[in-house]
Design a protein around this motif. Structure first.
Motif, PDB file in Angstrom:
ATOM      1  N   PRO A   1       3.748  20.075  53.067  1.00 18.39           N
ATOM      2  CA  PRO A   1       2.684  20.816  53.751  1.00 18.39           C
ATOM      3  C   PRO A   1       2.772  20.647  55.266  1.00 18.39           C
ATOM      4  O   PRO A   1       3.221  19.611  55.766  1.00 18.39           O
ATOM      5  CB  PRO A   1       1.396  20.203  53.210  1.00 18.39           C
ATOM      6  CG  PRO A   1       1.771  19.016  52.421  1.00 18.39           C
ATOM      7  CD  PRO A   1       3.256  19.007  52.229  1.00 18.39           C
TER       8      PRO A   1
ATOM      9  N   LYS B   1       0.640  19.994  57.473  1.00 19.30           N
ATOM     10  CA  LYS B   1      -0.115  18.884  58.069  1.00 19.30           C
ATOM     11  C   LYS B   1       0.753  17.634  58.242  1.00 19.30           C
ATOM     12  O   LYS B   1       0.426  16.769  59.036  1.00 19.30           O
ATOM     13  CB  LYS B   1      -1.370  18.572  57.262  1.00 19.30           C
ATOM     14  CG  LYS B   1      -1.109  18.027  55.887  1.00 19.30           C
ATOM     15  CD  LYS B   1      -2.408  17.782  55.152  1.00 19.30           C
ATOM     16  CE  LYS B   1      -2.108  17.246  53.753  1.00 19.30           C
ATOM     17  NZ  LYS B   1      -3.305  17.102  52.964  1.00 19.30           N
ATOM     18  N   THR B   2       1.898  17.573  57.542  1.00 15.84           N
ATOM     19  CA  THR B   2       2.796  16.418  57.673  1.00 15.84           C
ATOM     20  C   THR B   2       3.965  16.691  58.617  1.00 15.84           C
ATOM     21  O   THR B   2       4.816  15.832  58.802  1.00 15.84           O
ATOM     22  CB  THR B   2       3.362  16.013  56.297  1.00 15.84           C
ATOM     23  OG1 THR B   2       4.196  17.077  55.796  1.00 15.84           O
ATOM     24  CG2 THR B   2       2.259  15.708  55.304  1.00 15.84           C
ATOM     25  N   SER B   3       4.017  17.869  59.217  1.00 10.93           N
ATOM     26  CA  SER B   3       5.162  18.263  60.052  1.00 10.93           C
ATOM     27  C   SER B   3       5.162  17.560  61.412  1.00 10.93           C
ATOM     28  O   SER B   3       4.109  17.174  61.914  1.00 10.93           O
ATOM     29  CB  SER B   3       5.157  19.773  60.269  1.00 10.93           C
ATOM     30  OG  SER B   3       4.005  20.136  60.992  1.00 10.93           O
TER      31      SER B   3
ATOM     32  N   LYS C   1       5.119  17.215  65.358  1.00 12.75           N
ATOM     33  CA  LYS C   1       4.467  18.019  66.416  1.00 12.75           C
ATOM     34  C   LYS C   1       5.061  17.682  67.785  1.00 12.75           C
ATOM     35  O   LYS C   1       4.412  17.791  68.794  1.00 12.75           O
ATOM     36  CB  LYS C   1       2.955  17.744  66.445  1.00 12.75           C
ATOM     37  CG  LYS C   1       2.221  18.019  65.148  1.00 12.75           C
ATOM     38  CD  LYS C   1       2.100  19.489  64.874  1.00 12.75           C
ATOM     39  CE  LYS C   1       1.136  19.848  63.772  1.00 12.75           C
ATOM     40  NZ  LYS C   1       1.418  19.306  62.462  1.00 12.75           N
TER      41      LYS C   1
ATOM     42  N   TYR D   1       6.911  23.157  66.882  1.00 13.83           N
ATOM     43  CA  TYR D   1       5.534  23.148  67.366  1.00 13.83           C
ATOM     44  C   TYR D   1       5.538  23.011  68.877  1.00 13.83           C
ATOM     45  O   TYR D   1       6.260  22.192  69.431  1.00 13.83           O
ATOM     46  CB  TYR D   1       4.770  21.989  66.735  1.00 13.83           C
ATOM     47  CG  TYR D   1       3.282  22.037  66.980  1.00 13.83           C
ATOM     48  CD1 TYR D   1       2.466  22.790  66.151  1.00 13.83           C
ATOM     49  CD2 TYR D   1       2.708  21.358  68.035  1.00 13.83           C
ATOM     50  CE1 TYR D   1       1.106  22.855  66.368  1.00 13.83           C
ATOM     51  CE2 TYR D   1       1.340  21.408  68.260  1.00 13.83           C
ATOM     52  CZ  TYR D   1       0.545  22.159  67.424  1.00 13.83           C
ATOM     53  OH  TYR D   1      -0.799  22.222  67.635  1.00 13.83           O
TER      54      TYR D   1
ATOM     55  N   ASP E   1       3.215  27.589  56.281  1.00 22.15           N
ATOM     56  CA  ASP E   1       2.388  26.695  55.483  1.00 22.15           C
ATOM     57  C   ASP E   1       3.179  25.548  54.857  1.00 22.15           C
ATOM     58  O   ASP E   1       2.591  24.580  54.380  1.00 22.15           O
ATOM     59  CB  ASP E   1       1.558  27.443  54.440  1.00 22.15           C
ATOM     60  CG  ASP E   1       2.372  28.256  53.464  1.00 22.15           C
ATOM     61  OD1 ASP E   1       3.603  28.275  53.567  1.00 22.15           O
ATOM     62  OD2 ASP E   1       1.755  28.883  52.583  1.00 22.15           O
TER      63      ASP E   1
END
Length: 70
Positions: A5, A7-9, A11, A31, A57
């Motif tokens: 997901p 949210k774990t990528s 940044k 990002y 996503d």
């Protein structure tokens, strides 16, 4: 490699493979924090203006680069 997901990528600008659900495409993305925080990806000639609202996503690390032939 496994899809994870967003949210774990990372940044920190690290390039990753990202799945974009609206366009059903996989692109190299990273990002970027600037005027609006968000994901950027390389422009592709097949993109249409509606795709700019597409955000990934899922993500996974890029594969290792190919080894040079000897």
């Amino acid at each position: 490699m496994k899809w994870q997901p967003m949210k774990t990528s990372p940044k920190d600008g690290t390039k990753v493979l990202a799945f974009f659900p609206r366009s059903k495409s996989i692109r190299v993305a990273w990002y970027k924090k600037f005027l609006l925080d968000g994901w950027l990806w390389a422009y592709d000639a097949d993109m249409n203006p509606d795709m700019w609202s597409d955000q990934p996503d899922y993500w996974m690390h890029l594969p290792a680069k190919p080894e040079a032939e000897k």
